[in-house]
Design a protein around this motif. Structure first.
Motif, PDB file in Angstrom:
ATOM      1  N   GLN A  43       0.789  -1.261   0.109  1.00  0.00           N
ATOM      2  CA  GLN A  43      -0.160  -0.004   0.063  1.00  0.00           C
ATOM      3  C   GLN A  43       1.044   1.293  -0.056  1.00  0.00           C
ATOM      4  O   GLN A  43       1.601   1.734   1.111  1.00  0.00           O
ATOM      5  CB  GLN A  43      -0.910   0.029   1.277  1.00  0.00           C
ATOM      6  N   PRO A  44       1.143   1.962  -1.177  1.00  0.00           N
ATOM      7  CA  PRO A  44       1.684   3.023  -1.265  1.00  0.00           C
ATOM      8  C   PRO A  44       0.574   4.434  -0.754  1.00  0.00           C
ATOM      9  O   PRO A  44      -0.478   4.221  -0.961  1.00  0.00           O
ATOM     10  CB  PRO A  44       2.003   3.451  -2.521  1.00  0.00           C
ATOM     11  N   TYR A  45       1.143   5.336  -0.263  1.00  0.00           N
ATOM     12  CA  TYR A  45       0.268   6.411   0.003  1.00  0.00           C
ATOM     13  C   TYR A  45       0.704   7.768   0.427  1.00  0.00           C
ATOM     14  O   TYR A  45       2.349   7.680   0.612  1.00  0.00           O
ATOM     15  CB  TYR A  45      -0.513   6.051   1.592  1.00  0.00           C
ATOM     16  N   ILE A  46       0.144   8.976   0.419  1.00  0.00           N
ATOM     17  CA  ILE A  46       0.205  10.227   0.938  1.00  0.00           C
ATOM     18  C   ILE A  46      -0.754  10.318   1.891  1.00  0.00           C
ATOM     19  O   ILE A  46      -1.857  10.310   1.540  1.00  0.00           O
ATOM     20  CB  ILE A  46       0.485  11.101  -0.205  1.00  0.00           C
ATOM     21  N   SER A  47      -0.427  10.702   3.052  1.00  0.00           N
ATOM     22  CA  SER A  47      -1.324  11.033   4.277  1.00  0.00           C
ATOM     23  C   SER A  47      -1.201  12.346   5.028  1.00  0.00           C
ATOM     24  O   SER A  47       0.091  12.992   4.767  1.00  0.00           O
ATOM     25  CB  SER A  47      -1.410   9.749   5.085  1.00  0.00           C
ATOM     26  N   LEU A  48      -2.148  12.658   5.758  1.00  0.00           N
ATOM     27  CA  LEU A  48      -1.900  13.788   6.338  1.00  0.00           C
ATOM     28  C   LEU A  48      -2.086  13.500   7.907  1.00  0.00           C
ATOM     29  O   LEU A  48      -2.939  12.997   8.389  1.00  0.00           O
ATOM     30  CB  LEU A  48      -2.916  14.766   6.198  1.00  0.00           C
ATOM     31  N   ASN A 107      -1.110  11.653  10.066  1.00  0.00           N
ATOM     32  CA  ASN A 107      -0.881  10.399  10.373  1.00  0.00           C
ATOM     33  C   ASN A 107      -1.097   9.287   9.384  1.00  0.00           C
ATOM     34  O   ASN A 107      -1.782   9.542   8.267  1.00  0.00           O
ATOM     35  CB  ASN A 107      -2.092   9.891  11.792  1.00  0.00           C
ATOM     36  N   ARG A 108      -0.575   8.235   9.309  1.00  0.00           N
ATOM     37  CA  ARG A 108      -0.579   7.430   8.366  1.00  0.00           C
ATOM     38  C   ARG A 108      -1.932   6.718   7.977  1.00  0.00           C
ATOM     39  O   ARG A 108      -2.033   6.135   6.531  1.00  0.00           O
ATOM     40  CB  ARG A 108       0.457   6.019   8.303  1.00  0.00           C
ATOM     41  N   THR A 109      -2.675   6.791   8.789  1.00  0.00           N
ATOM     42  CA  THR A 109      -4.223   6.331   8.465  1.00  0.00           C
ATOM     43  C   THR A 109      -5.040   7.239   7.646  1.00  0.00           C
ATOM     44  O   THR A 109      -6.091   6.964   7.251  1.00  0.00           O
ATOM     45  CB  THR A 109      -5.036   5.718   9.903  1.00  0.00           C
ATOM     46  N   ASN A 110      -4.837   8.545   7.771  1.00  0.00           N
ATOM     47  CA  ASN A 110      -5.535   9.798   6.990  1.00  0.00           C
ATOM     48  C   ASN A 110      -5.071   9.818   5.570  1.00  0.00           C
ATOM     49  O   ASN A 110      -4.278  10.719   5.194  1.00  0.00           O
ATOM     50  CB  ASN A 110      -5.416  10.965   7.967  1.00  0.00           C
ATOM     51  N   ILE A 111      -5.200   8.894   4.885  1.00  0.00           N
ATOM     52  CA  ILE A 111      -4.765   8.713   3.455  1.00  0.00           C
ATOM     53  C   ILE A 111      -5.452   9.514   2.690  1.00  0.00           C
ATOM     54  O   ILE A 111      -6.610   9.611   2.585  1.00  0.00           O
ATOM     55  CB  ILE A 111      -4.540   7.225   2.819  1.00  0.00           C
ATOM     56  N   ILE A 112      -4.798  10.310   1.865  1.00  0.00           N
ATOM     57  CA  ILE A 112      -5.286  11.136   0.680  1.00  0.00           C
ATOM     58  C   ILE A 112      -5.078  10.511  -0.538  1.00  0.00           C
ATOM     59  O   ILE A 112      -5.775  11.139  -1.695  1.00  0.00           O
ATOM     60  CB  ILE A 112      -5.000  12.625   0.805  1.00  0.00           C
ATOM     61  N   ASP A 113      -4.193   9.926  -1.024  1.00  0.00           N
ATOM     62  CA  ASP A 113      -3.622   9.403  -1.866  1.00  0.00           C
ATOM     63  C   ASP A 113      -3.130   7.993  -1.987  1.00  0.00           C
ATOM     64  O   ASP A 113      -2.249   7.882  -1.095  1.00  0.00           O
ATOM     65  CB  ASP A 113      -2.348  10.217  -2.783  1.00  0.00           C
ATOM     66  N   ILE A 125       2.761  15.983   6.690  1.00  0.00           N
ATOM     67  CA  ILE A 125       2.607  15.287   5.292  1.00  0.00           C
ATOM     68  C   ILE A 125       3.338  14.175   5.521  1.00  0.00           C
ATOM     69  O   ILE A 125       4.724  14.437   5.527  1.00  0.00           O
ATOM     70  CB  ILE A 125       2.570  16.274   4.278  1.00  0.00           C
ATOM     71  N   ILE A 126       2.800  13.006   4.920  1.00  0.00           N
ATOM     72  CA  ILE A 126       3.618  11.734   5.028  1.00  0.00           C
ATOM     73  C   ILE A 126       3.456  11.034   3.694  1.00  0.00           C
ATOM     74  O   ILE A 126       2.305  10.918   3.163  1.00  0.00           O
ATOM     75  CB  ILE A 126       2.976  10.606   6.030  1.00  0.00           C
ATOM     76  N   VAL A 127       4.698  10.733   3.105  1.00  0.00           N
ATOM     77  CA  VAL A 127       4.962   9.983   1.917  1.00  0.00           C
ATOM     78  C   VAL A 127       5.435   8.736   2.133  1.00  0.00           C
ATOM     79  O   VAL A 127       6.774   8.658   2.795  1.00  0.00           O
ATOM     80  CB  VAL A 127       5.775  10.774   0.785  1.00  0.00           C
TER      81      VAL A 127
END
Length: 585
Positions: free
Chosen positions: A147-152, A154-160, A201-203
């Motif tokens: 699971q790749p992601y961009i989140s705000l 924390n890592r569970t609040n995924i936007i992409d 912001i988390i990548v």
């Protein structure tokens, strides 16, 4: 960064969809590198991270639970892949991916493994808008184990993210970020996320649990990656600067002042100090701008001195309310008001009023003159000076024994002459060129004439003209014209800012005022010559704006003075305001 499969299939698949939507889709308004700095109204600022700036301040690799199978990095500005890979514009930016195995991908991640790179704003600030270019990609991931992601925050609040499902690949975003891209067509990698409140912001990417409890890594191409190529972040800062105690003569003087006065204000703020300002009666008259870099969470540094100065030359003589202020990176301002009004006197007193003589013509060559003092808002009038002039030549300047009269005047020779009178204030200001003038005549009596003269024939008596209206009545008084009272123009300079080679001045004026104002900007170039730029902006809804573009001859100037003049109209008085701005290179 490790190489990955280009998005050729994604671009081909979306080309048809974008062509279909092009007739109705609204072009996105995307930011450019110059669109950073304080947000209008204050309380927030925009920074660019990565992208053209090449800066990645605020980003850091925060998590990697399996360095043998996972990787992350920062490559700003993003660059093309090395030669030998398929022809597509691929960037790196801020990224996270699986790590290629040394022997054909023999290293694998296990369930729960995770790698992340995180952007953190300053404590007490919040990310409220995110305009960014990104790419999320997976291939050959049976069962969607990665699971790749961009989140705000924390890592569970995924936007992409993206999910393969029954396909062989999946994508979110794309590889179509370009440096300084001002095109208005849509870019698949761009997204504008508004109305957020994020602390980070988390990548990243993680390995989900599955029946095999592992996630496969790539051999020559990565299986999964997440990237941000460039981001414009709107950061909210609700806290205004903390200021010290102002210093300098501009703050401490208790007598009459003139010219440019020293004034300074040190200040600190979490986001740094962008400017120090001086206001007189609510209008900006001076500003010291500091160098700030809006490519990092803290764009500015603290202001240790804030030596802005207080220019009084543009102020009318009299008393003025003075404020000095510090402005942070988000445009928040803290003002401090001078405990007592500042007394300013830069001009000479006006000419004496009603200069007269009881006998302006004399046979004895002795004259006296009287006058009244004009209204004056500056320092007290302390002396009256005068000169006697005749035949185009004036004598020595003398001081009258009284502020309102002088006697014992004598012209050098018989004939017509004049006396000039002007006033001096306590700061030594005087204006001889604007003196009041009174004509005098010395006419000595002729000597005795002994020649016999015949008796003159007496002239006929003078008869009064007939009265056209014999009815007696009171005399008709001469009407006295009433003065026309004009309202104040309420002219103010609201802001004076410098950006590159651009000077922007904004101001306000009374709703009675109409027409245009004249705005002049003076600055000294590197060659030592002073140049003046002039604009005549129109007044709209009590406001006006003038934008000067400095010519090359002033490109290296570090300070300038703006003067706004309104000539007045039938019901509004004329007015002038002035402000000075200095900036660093």
């Amino acid at each position: 960064m490790l190489a990955r499969r280009p998005f050729l299939k994604f671009i081909a698949a979306t080309a048809v969809a974008l062509a279909t939507l092009s007739a109705t889709a609204k072009a996105q308004d995307r930011p450019l590198p110059a669109d950073v700095g304080p947000v209008a109204g204050g309380g927030a600022y925009v920074v660019q991270s990565c992208g053209e700036t090449g800066a990645a301040h605020g980003w850091a690799a925060t998590t990697n639970t399996n360095t043998g199978a996972l990787a992350s990095g920062i490559e700003c500005p993003p660059s093309n892949r090395p030669p030998g890979y398929p022809a597509s514009f691929q960037q790196a930016g801020v990224w996270a991916s699986d790590r290629l195995g040394d022997d054909g991908g023999d290293l694998e991640a296990v369930a729960g493994d995770r790698v992340e790179t995180t952007f953190n704003p300053l404590p007490g600030t919040t990310i409220t808008r995110m305009r960014y270019w990104r790419a999320i990609h997976k291939m050959a991931d049976v069962g969607d184990r990665w699971q790749p992601y961009i989140s705000l925050s924390n890592r569970t609040n995924i936007i992409d993210t993206c999910v393969i499902g029954s396909d062989s690949t999946c994508y979110a975003g794309g590889d179509d970020w370009f440096p300084d891209d001002a095109t208005t067509t849509n870019r698949s990698s761009y997204r504008d996320l508004t109305g957020i409140s994020a602390s980070s912001i988390i990548v990243g990417l993680s390995c989900n649990d599955s029946d095999v409890h592992t996630c496969g890594n790539g051999s020559s191409l990565t299986h999964v990656d997440a990237e941000i190529f460039s981001a414009f972040l709107t950061i909210s800062d609700p806290v205004a600067p903390v200021v010290g105690t102002p210093s300098g003569v501009g703050w401490t003087a208790d007598g009459w002042t003139q010219g440019n006065l020293p004034l300074a204000l040190a200040a600190t703020d979490a986001t740094g100090i962008s400017a120090t300002r001086v206001y007189a009666d609510g209008s900006l008259i001076a500003e010291l701008e500091r160098g700030c870099s809006y490519d990092r969470p803290r764009p500015c540094t603290d202001e240790p001195s804030g030596s802005v100065g207080l220019p009084t030359v543009g102020l009318a003589d009299g008393v003025h309310a003075i404020q000095v202020a510090s402005v942070d990176a988000a445009g928040n301002e803290t003002r401090v008001e001078r405990p007592a009004a500042l007394r300013v006197d830069n001009g000479a007193p006006a000419a004496p009023v009603g200069l007269v003589s009881p006998a302006p013509s004399s046979t004895a060559n002795r004259f006296e003159a009287h006058w009244s003092l004009p209204a004056d808002a500056g320092s007290p009038i302390v002396a009256a000076r005068y000169q006697l002039c005749q035949s185009g030549t004036c004598g020595a300047v003398q001081t009258a024994p009284s502020l309102t009269s002088v006697d014992g005047l004598a012209l050098p020779t018989a004939g017509e002459g004049s006396v000039r009178v002007w006033l001096v204030d306590a700061l030594g200001h005087e204006a001889p060129a604007g003196a009041a003038t009174l004509g005098l005549t010395y006419a000595p009596p002729p000597g005795p004439d002994l020649t016999p003269q015949p008796d003159p024939t007496p002239p006929p008596p003078l008869l009064a003209p007939p009265d056209p209206d014999p009815t007696p009545g009171p005399p008709t008084p001469n009407p006295t014209p009433r003065p026309i009272l004009k309202a104040s123009a309420a002219l103010k300079i609201a802001s004076l800012r410098h950006s590159g080679r651009r000077i922007t001045l904004r101001g306000t004026i009374s709703s009675r005022a109409s027409g245009r104002v004249t705005v002049r900007f003076r600055a000294r170039g590197a060659d030592g010559h002073t140049r003046t730029l002039t604009l005549r902006p129109a007044i709209h809804a009590r406001s006006f704006q003038a934008i000067f573009t400095l010519p090359r001859s002033l490109a290296r100037a570090r300070a300038g003075t703006a003067t706004v003049s309104y000539a007045g109209d039938t019901d509004t008085s004329a007015a002038t305001r002035q402000a000075t701005i200095r900036w660093h290179g």
